[in-house]
Design a protein around this motif. Structure first.
Motif, PDB file in Angstrom:
ATOM      1  N   TYR A  49       0.837  -1.204   0.000  1.00  0.00           N
ATOM      2  CA  TYR A  49       0.000   0.000   0.000  1.00  0.00           C
ATOM      3  C   TYR A  49       0.867   1.247   0.000  1.00  0.00           C
ATOM      4  O   TYR A  49       1.911   1.309   0.646  1.00  0.00           O
ATOM      5  CB  TYR A  49      -0.925   0.018   1.226  1.00  0.00           C
ATOM      6  N   GLU A  50       0.413   2.273  -0.729  1.00  0.00           N
ATOM      7  CA  GLU A  50       1.142   3.523  -0.795  1.00  0.00           C
ATOM      8  C   GLU A  50       0.998   4.305   0.500  1.00  0.00           C
ATOM      9  O   GLU A  50       0.054   4.109   1.254  1.00  0.00           O
ATOM     10  CB  GLU A  50       0.607   4.368  -1.958  1.00  0.00           C
ATOM     11  N   GLY A  51       1.914   5.252   0.737  1.00  0.00           N
ATOM     12  CA  GLY A  51       1.794   6.136   1.878  1.00  0.00           C
ATOM     13  C   GLY A  51       3.108   6.355   2.576  1.00  0.00           C
ATOM     14  O   GLY A  51       4.058   5.570   2.462  1.00  0.00           O
ATOM     15  N   THR A  52       3.177   7.486   3.326  1.00  0.00           N
ATOM     16  CA  THR A  52       4.386   7.833   4.071  1.00  0.00           C
ATOM     17  C   THR A  52       4.271   7.480   5.538  1.00  0.00           C
ATOM     18  O   THR A  52       5.251   7.587   6.277  1.00  0.00           O
ATOM     19  CB  THR A  52       4.630   9.339   3.948  1.00  0.00           C
ATOM     20  N   GLY A  53       3.061   7.112   5.972  1.00  0.00           N
ATOM     21  CA  GLY A  53       2.875   6.838   7.394  1.00  0.00           C
ATOM     22  C   GLY A  53       2.614   8.091   8.202  1.00  0.00           C
ATOM     23  O   GLY A  53       2.667   8.054   9.436  1.00  0.00           O
ATOM     24  N   LEU A  54       2.318   9.236   7.526  1.00  0.00           N
ATOM     25  CA  LEU A  54       2.065  10.483   8.244  1.00  0.00           C
ATOM     26  C   LEU A  54       0.580  10.728   8.499  1.00  0.00           C
ATOM     27  O   LEU A  54       0.228  11.564   9.323  1.00  0.00           O
ATOM     28  CB  LEU A  54       2.613  11.672   7.434  1.00  0.00           C
ATOM     29  N   GLY A  55      -0.299  10.005   7.776  1.00  0.00           N
ATOM     30  CA  GLY A  55      -1.732  10.316   7.842  1.00  0.00           C
ATOM     31  C   GLY A  55      -2.308  10.242   9.234  1.00  0.00           C
ATOM     32  O   GLY A  55      -2.917  11.197   9.740  1.00  0.00           O
ATOM     33  N   LEU A  56      -2.127   9.104   9.916  1.00  0.00           N
ATOM     34  CA  LEU A  56      -2.712   8.950  11.248  1.00  0.00           C
ATOM     35  C   LEU A  56      -2.020   9.844  12.259  1.00  0.00           C
ATOM     36  O   LEU A  56      -2.650  10.366  13.180  1.00  0.00           O
ATOM     37  CB  LEU A  56      -2.632   7.482  11.684  1.00  0.00           C
ATOM     38  N   TYR A  57      -0.695  10.043  12.080  1.00  0.00           N
ATOM     39  CA  TYR A  57       0.027  10.931  13.007  1.00  0.00           C
ATOM     40  C   TYR A  57      -0.511  12.357  12.901  1.00  0.00           C
ATOM     41  O   TYR A  57      -0.808  13.014  13.907  1.00  0.00           O
ATOM     42  CB  TYR A  57       1.523  10.899  12.697  1.00  0.00           C
ATOM     43  N   LEU A  58      -0.648  12.866  11.656  1.00  0.00           N
ATOM     44  CA  LEU A  58      -1.182  14.204  11.460  1.00  0.00           C
ATOM     45  C   LEU A  58      -2.619  14.300  11.950  1.00  0.00           C
ATOM     46  O   LEU A  58      -3.019  15.301  12.547  1.00  0.00           O
ATOM     47  CB  LEU A  58      -1.109  14.587   9.978  1.00  0.00           C
ATOM     48  N   SER A  59      -3.422  13.250  11.696  1.00  0.00           N
ATOM     49  CA  SER A  59      -4.820  13.258  12.140  1.00  0.00           C
ATOM     50  C   SER A  59      -4.907  13.365  13.652  1.00  0.00           C
ATOM     51  O   SER A  59      -5.707  14.136  14.204  1.00  0.00           O
ATOM     52  CB  SER A  59      -5.546  11.997  11.658  1.00  0.00           C
ATOM     53  N   GLN A  60      -4.069  12.585  14.368  1.00  0.00           N
ATOM     54  CA  GLN A  60      -4.104  12.637  15.827  1.00  0.00           C
ATOM     55  C   GLN A  60      -3.652  14.004  16.329  1.00  0.00           C
ATOM     56  O   GLN A  60      -4.244  14.576  17.252  1.00  0.00           O
ATOM     57  CB  GLN A  60      -3.206  11.532  16.403  1.00  0.00           C
ATOM     58  N   GLN A  61      -2.605  14.579  15.717  1.00  0.00           N
ATOM     59  CA  GLN A  61      -2.115  15.884  16.147  1.00  0.00           C
ATOM     60  C   GLN A  61      -3.148  16.976  15.882  1.00  0.00           C
ATOM     61  O   GLN A  61      -3.390  17.850  16.729  1.00  0.00           O
ATOM     62  CB  GLN A  61      -0.798  16.209  15.422  1.00  0.00           C
ATOM     63  N   LEU A  62      -3.765  16.946  14.703  1.00  0.00           N
ATOM     64  CA  LEU A  62      -4.792  17.939  14.380  1.00  0.00           C
ATOM     65  C   LEU A  62      -6.000  17.795  15.304  1.00  0.00           C
ATOM     66  O   LEU A  62      -6.584  18.789  15.749  1.00  0.00           O
ATOM     67  CB  LEU A  62      -5.219  17.802  12.924  1.00  0.00           C
ATOM     68  N   ALA A  63      -6.396  16.541  15.585  1.00  0.00           N
ATOM     69  CA  ALA A  63      -7.527  16.313  16.483  1.00  0.00           C
ATOM     70  C   ALA A  63      -7.238  16.874  17.869  1.00  0.00           C
ATOM     71  O   ALA A  63      -8.102  17.475  18.518  1.00  0.00           O
ATOM     72  CB  ALA A  63      -7.855  14.827  16.560  1.00  0.00           C
ATOM     73  N   THR A  64      -5.998  16.683  18.358  1.00  0.00           N
ATOM     74  CA  THR A  64      -5.614  17.222  19.667  1.00  0.00           C
ATOM     75  C   THR A  64      -5.686  18.743  19.662  1.00  0.00           C
ATOM     76  O   THR A  64      -6.152  19.372  20.629  1.00  0.00           O
ATOM     77  CB  THR A  64      -4.207  16.748  20.032  1.00  0.00           C
ATOM     78  N   MET A  65      -5.241  19.366  18.586  1.00  0.00           N
ATOM     79  CA  MET A  65      -5.303  20.819  18.493  1.00  0.00           C
ATOM     80  C   MET A  65      -6.744  21.323  18.454  1.00  0.00           C
ATOM     81  O   MET A  65      -7.034  22.432  18.902  1.00  0.00           O
ATOM     82  CB  MET A  65      -4.556  21.289  17.239  1.00  0.00           C
ATOM     83  N   LEU A  66      -7.658  20.515  17.956  1.00  0.00           N
ATOM     84  CA  LEU A  66      -9.072  20.886  17.933  1.00  0.00           C
ATOM     85  C   LEU A  66      -9.773  20.581  19.251  1.00  0.00           C
ATOM     86  O   LEU A  66     -10.976  20.821  19.398  1.00  0.00           O
ATOM     87  CB  LEU A  66      -9.792  20.148  16.794  1.00  0.00           C
ATOM     88  N   GLY A  67      -9.035  20.009  20.205  1.00  0.00           N
ATOM     89  CA  GLY A  67      -9.636  19.668  21.495  1.00  0.00           C
ATOM     90  C   GLY A  67     -10.226  18.278  21.527  1.00  0.00           C
ATOM     91  O   GLY A  67     -10.928  17.924  22.471  1.00  0.00           O
ATOM     92  N   GLY A  68      -9.958  17.460  20.504  1.00  0.00           N
ATOM     93  CA  GLY A  68     -10.520  16.115  20.453  1.00  0.00           C
ATOM     94  C   GLY A  68      -9.433  15.071  20.402  1.00  0.00           C
ATOM     95  O   GLY A  68      -8.292  15.287  20.846  1.00  0.00           O
ATOM     96  N   HIS A  69      -9.748  13.907  19.834  1.00  0.00           N
ATOM     97  CA  HIS A  69      -8.777  12.832  19.725  1.00  0.00           C
ATOM     98  C   HIS A  69      -9.273  11.816  18.697  1.00  0.00           C
ATOM     99  O   HIS A  69     -10.448  11.840  18.296  1.00  0.00           O
ATOM    100  CB  HIS A  69      -8.571  12.130  21.075  1.00  0.00           C
ATOM    101  N   VAL A  70      -8.366  10.930  18.296  1.00  0.00           N
ATOM    102  CA  VAL A  70      -8.691   9.840  17.381  1.00  0.00           C
ATOM    103  C   VAL A  70      -8.423   8.529  18.108  1.00  0.00           C
ATOM    104  O   VAL A  70      -7.335   8.336  18.667  1.00  0.00           O
ATOM    105  CB  VAL A  70      -7.859   9.913  16.089  1.00  0.00           C
ATOM    106  N   ARG A  71      -9.422   7.668  18.123  1.00  0.00           N
ATOM    107  CA  ARG A  71      -9.317   6.382  18.807  1.00  0.00           C
ATOM    108  C   ARG A  71      -9.408   5.258  17.775  1.00  0.00           C
ATOM    109  O   ARG A  71     -10.220   5.316  16.853  1.00  0.00           O
ATOM    110  CB  ARG A  71     -10.434   6.238  19.835  1.00  0.00           C
ATOM    111  N   ALA A  72      -8.566   4.235  17.943  1.00  0.00           N
ATOM    112  CA  ALA A  72      -8.510   3.134  16.980  1.00  0.00           C
ATOM    113  C   ALA A  72      -8.857   1.820  17.661  1.00  0.00           C
ATOM    114  O   ALA A  72      -8.460   1.556  18.797  1.00  0.00           O
ATOM    115  CB  ALA A  72      -7.124   3.044  16.354  1.00  0.00           C
TER     116      ALA A  72
END
Length: 891
Positions: free
Chosen positions: A844-867
């Protein structure tokens, strides 16, 4: 009428050749003898003595016959007096010579008064319709010598004015020479019969008129149920009365009712008791007619049942009206009984007229009891006077209200807010009362008062201790002890403890445990992630854990057998302790006894206690650092010059690197993104054939170029976002937007890829009108990244995007039936530049940054990402973000 004969031939009542009666007149015996002897005397002068002897013998013979005649006359007179008909005899001139008693009674004339008077004066028949005199048939009998009689009754007006209907028969009386010497008139009184027949005809006519004009269905049945008579009204539903004659009355009865009606008919014949019943009839048009019938037996002259009279009424409209009324009552009852509170209606005499089931439920009284119950009965004794005063006010002013307790028959009290309205029912004033249970409201008010009390207590504790010099100037160990005591006292918790992570965050160690009972402190206990994985996963989310029922809460139930049950702990409230940008520990509040629902203010206070611990930890670290600085101060001056030079050099290098970084970012933004956007745009133009026709293979190759360019642009954007986040330059712009539009945009972008991989994609929102106040661009980026990963790692099956909202948060969940993630790789999901394993990286293609960026952005919005994931089954990623405005993100 009469059949009498005188045997000596002088006078006889006999039959004429035509069969009509005839009465031969008789004369007085002396007159008859003179007429007979006179010729003999004239002739006997020449005959002599012999003839005299013959005359003497003849005289003796005649006298003997005269004796017989008188006997017969007496017999005839007795017979004429005893018969039921009236008899009048006249001479040839029509003068009355004889009247029996019945004739005297009919005419009102005595025989003595009527003697030798013309018969037309004694008996003058009148036409019953015109009341005019008819023909004098006595003259006709005398003139023609024949009998005559009336075919129909005539009207006889008696001397006293009484009127009677009679039948008459007049016959001539003939002498020995055959000449008419008089008339005998026989009269029969038929008044009773005529009146009976007239009444019968009138009754028949009335019956006909009634049956011809009433809307009911009237029929007369024989003992077999066949119709002998049917009213004209049957023509409306069955047929004409003529066609119904002798037809079975059961033929048109609905098959479901037919046997029952037959049984009722038989029962009516057996008991001679009329039956009333309702049944269905099928009309000639096939429509069902609802009938109500009453059967009555008709008896013959012997008293035996001869016929059955059936009167039926169409009750279809009544049934429809009853059904409408039933539906109205049912609707009214349903409406009243579905009211959330109580409902009642009573008049000025306090007689209750109507109520709903809720009132019965609340008070415990039955329906029968309510019918005779005084409304004041279901109020407490001490509140009855106030209730009665409000009742009077309602009748006087039209409305009143009251907060009062409803008293059940078992003594249970329920608080209600009752409003009364005066209305008119049937012209009399009544009171309509509606009430709502205010138990919840009073409980909420009580809870609010309790909350205010807790807040005052918490604020007082914080004001007294949180910023006081005693807490800040104490050592970290002493400060933690004071904090656990303060938290236990304020929240009235049985146990409060403070725990800190070790270096690798695989365990937490108790710094201080305070037990309110006995006021004891202890420390040193440890909990490992291997023993309590669910609890440590919950801690990893860095959120408070309010476990109202700790034994069943999935985050804390692991403690039940070894920790909660032995100590009697029922509820737990854990708040994270943050030091810097990460969670360093947890403060735990434990409640014993019945389960406890932790209030929001209590959870907020627990967070304040955690902040105090973090503050104490920071003060301790600061004191430690200051001590180190003092120790190093002596050597610091010696190294300061050298360090200054090194720092200046390093500062210059840092400035140079920062400049290079800025140039790199600028180059990435301009030199790479701009050409890539051009490549993507011009490739699209070529694929659409705007620059000239292209074949299928060229279109395919151009699509691959465009897809690769977009992929490369995404990687560059991810790198830029990573740089902004790490440098603290990522900006958050909040706005209010519709979540449905956000989901729709994500679905539109992924639709081509979903169709290419032949997957099913479902989206579901529990509230289509849901709005969110946050950074729309970053929310879209997070949700698109999660959904794109789900599609990318799913070969077959389903990808579902579901949005669920709570008053505080919005949860956007993306689930799939893809390859899933192995348990040992779950801890590396949100690390930068890392995919879960080497095989995935190759496929699969990808750099492995997607979930890291998603979690960081979610934290900045006051939320979180749970898996959540199960290898080989699928994965589930949940992005949770607050609905309202949150605090500014930490740079």
């Amino acid at each position: 009428m009469l059949n009498l004969t005188f045997m000596n031939g002088r006078c006889a009542l006999c039959r004429q050749p035509d069969g009509s009666p005839a009465l031969l007149a008789w004369l007085p015996l002396a007159q008859a003898n003179d007429r007979a002897i006179e010729p003999l005397l004239l002739g006997s002068a020449l005959v002599g003595i012999a003839l005299a002897l013959v005359a003497l013998w003849s005289m003796w013979q005649r006298r003997r016959e005269l004796g017989h005649t008188r006997v017969r006359e007496q017999w005839l007179a007795t017979m004429l007096r005893s018969i039921g008909d009236g008899v009048i005899a006249t001479d040839a001139a029509g003068r009355v010579t004889y009247m029996n008693g019945v004739a005297q009674e009919l005419t009102g004339w005595k025989e003595a008064d009527a003697a030798q008077k013309p018969l037309v004066k004694i008996f003058q028949p009148l036409d019953r319709t015109s009341r005019l005199p008819g023909e004098n048939f006595i003259d006709r009998v005398v003139r023609e010598g024949c009998s005559t009689s009336t075919d129909a009754p005539v009207l006889l007006v008696a001397r006293d004015g009484a009127e009677r209907f009679v039948l008459s028969n007049a016959s001539p009386i003939r002498g020995e020479d055959g000449a008419v010497s008089g008339v005998v008139l026989a009269l029969r009184d038929v008044t009773a019969k005529e009146l009976g027949e007239s009444a019968f005809q009138a009754s028949q006519e009335m019956f006909r008129i009634i049956t011809d004009h009433i809307s009911d269905y009237v029929s007369v049945l024989d003992l077999e149920g066949r119709r002998l008579f049917s009213s004209n009204s049957f023509a409306r539903i069955l047929s004409s009365p003529r066609d119904l004659y002798l037809t079975s009355s059961f033929a048109e009865v609905h098959p479901d009712d037919r046997e029952r009606i037959k049984d009722l008919f038989v029962e009516t014949l057996r008991t001679s008791v009329g039956q009333r019943t309702e049944y269905r009839l099928i009309s000639r048009d096939g429509e069902i007619v609802e009938l109500e019938s009453v059967a009555t037996v008709i008896r013959d002259s012997t008293g035996r049942t001869d016929k059955v009279l059936v009167v039926s009424r169409d009750i279809s409209e009544r049934r429809r009206a009853e059904e409408r009324g039933r539906l109205e009552r049912e609707f009214s009852d349903t409406l009243i009984n579905s009211m959330p509170g109580i409902f009642y209606l009573y008049d000025a005499r306090r007689k209750i007229l109507r109520w709903n089931k809720n009132l019965e439920t609340v008070t415990g009284y039955t329906t029968q009891e309510f019918e005779t119950l005084d409304p004041l009965t279901y109020f407490p004794e001490e509140e009855k006077a106030l209730v009665h005063e409000r009742m009077l006010k309602c009748f006087a002013e039209g409305q009143s209200d009251i907060e009062v307790h409803l008293l059940a028959r078992d003594g249970r009290r329920t608080p209600y807010y009752v409003t009364g309205f005066r209305i008119e029912v049937g012209g009399r004033p009544c009171m309509l009362g509606v009430g709502i249970d205010i138990t919840a409201r009073l409980a909420a008010e009580e809870a609010l008062r309790a909350t205010m009390h807790r807040l005052r207590r918490q604020n007082a504790a914080l004001a007294e201790h949180a910023r006081g010099p005693g807490l800040l100037n104490a050592s970290h160990h002493e400060a933690v002890r004071k904090i656990t005591e303060l938290a236990a006292e304020t929240l009235q918790a049985a146990r409060v403890s403070v725990w800190f992570y070790n270096e690798d965050r695989s365990k937490i160690r108790c710094s201080d445990l305070y037990e309110a009972v006995g006021r004891r402190h202890s420390s040193g206990m440890e909990l490992t992630a291997a023993d309590y994985p669910a609890y440590f996963r919950a801690l990893a989310e860095e959120r408070a854990i309010p476990a109202d029922d700790a034994a069943t809460d999935p985050r804390t139930c692991e403690f039940f057998p070894d920790y909660l049950q032995p100590l009697g702990i029922s509820s737990m409230l854990d708040a994270p302790i943050r030091g810097g940008a990460r969670m360093v520990g947890v403060i735990c509040h434990e409640h014993t006894g019945p389960r406890r629902a932790w209030k929001p203010d209590e959870q907020s206070f627990a967070g304040s206690m955690a902040d105090l611990v973090a503050l104490s930890l920071e003060v301790s670290r600061r004191d430690y650092a200051e001590a180190g600085l003092r120790e190093a101060h002596a050597s610091l001056e010696i190294k300061v010059v050298q360090r200054t030079r090194d720092l200046e050099a390093a500062n210059e290098r840092l400035q140079e690197l920062d400049h290079l970084k800025s140039e790199f970012l600028s180059t990435m933004s301009h030199e790479l993104r701009t050409p890539l956007n051009s490549i993507i745009g011009f490739t699209g133009i070529l694929r659409q054939g705007l620059a000239g026709p292209v074949n299928e293979e060229q279109t395919k190759q151009l699509g691959m170029v465009q897809s690769s360019a977009r992929h490369l642009l995404g990687l560059i954007n991810d790198l830029l976002d990573l740089s902004r986040i790490e440098s603290g330059k990522m900006e958050i712009t909040r706005e209010t937007f519709a979540v449905a539009d956000l989901v729709k945009e994500v679905v539109q972008i992924l639709t081509p890829l979903v169709e290419q991989q032949k997957l099913r994609f479902e989206d579901r929102l529990d509230d289509p009108g849901l709005t969110l106040h946050s950074d729309r661009k970053r929310c879209f980026q997070i949700l698109l990244n999660l959904a794109n990963n789900a599609v990318k790692f799913t070969d077959v099956g389903l990808v579902r995007l579901a949005v669920r909202s709570t008053p505080e948060h919005v949860e956007m969940t993306v689930s799939d039936t893809g390859i899933g993630i192995k348990p040992e790789n779950m801890t590396h999901l949100f690390e930068a530049f890392r995919q879960v394993d080497g095989s995935a990286r190759r496929v699969y293609e990808g750099t492995g940054l997607g979930l890291y960026l998603s979690q960081q952005l979610a934290t900045m919005l006051g939320g979180h990402v749970r898996a959540e994931s199960e290898f080989g089954i699928g994965s589930r990623f949940t992005f949770t973000v607050p609905r309202g405005v949150t605090s500014e993100p930490t740079p």
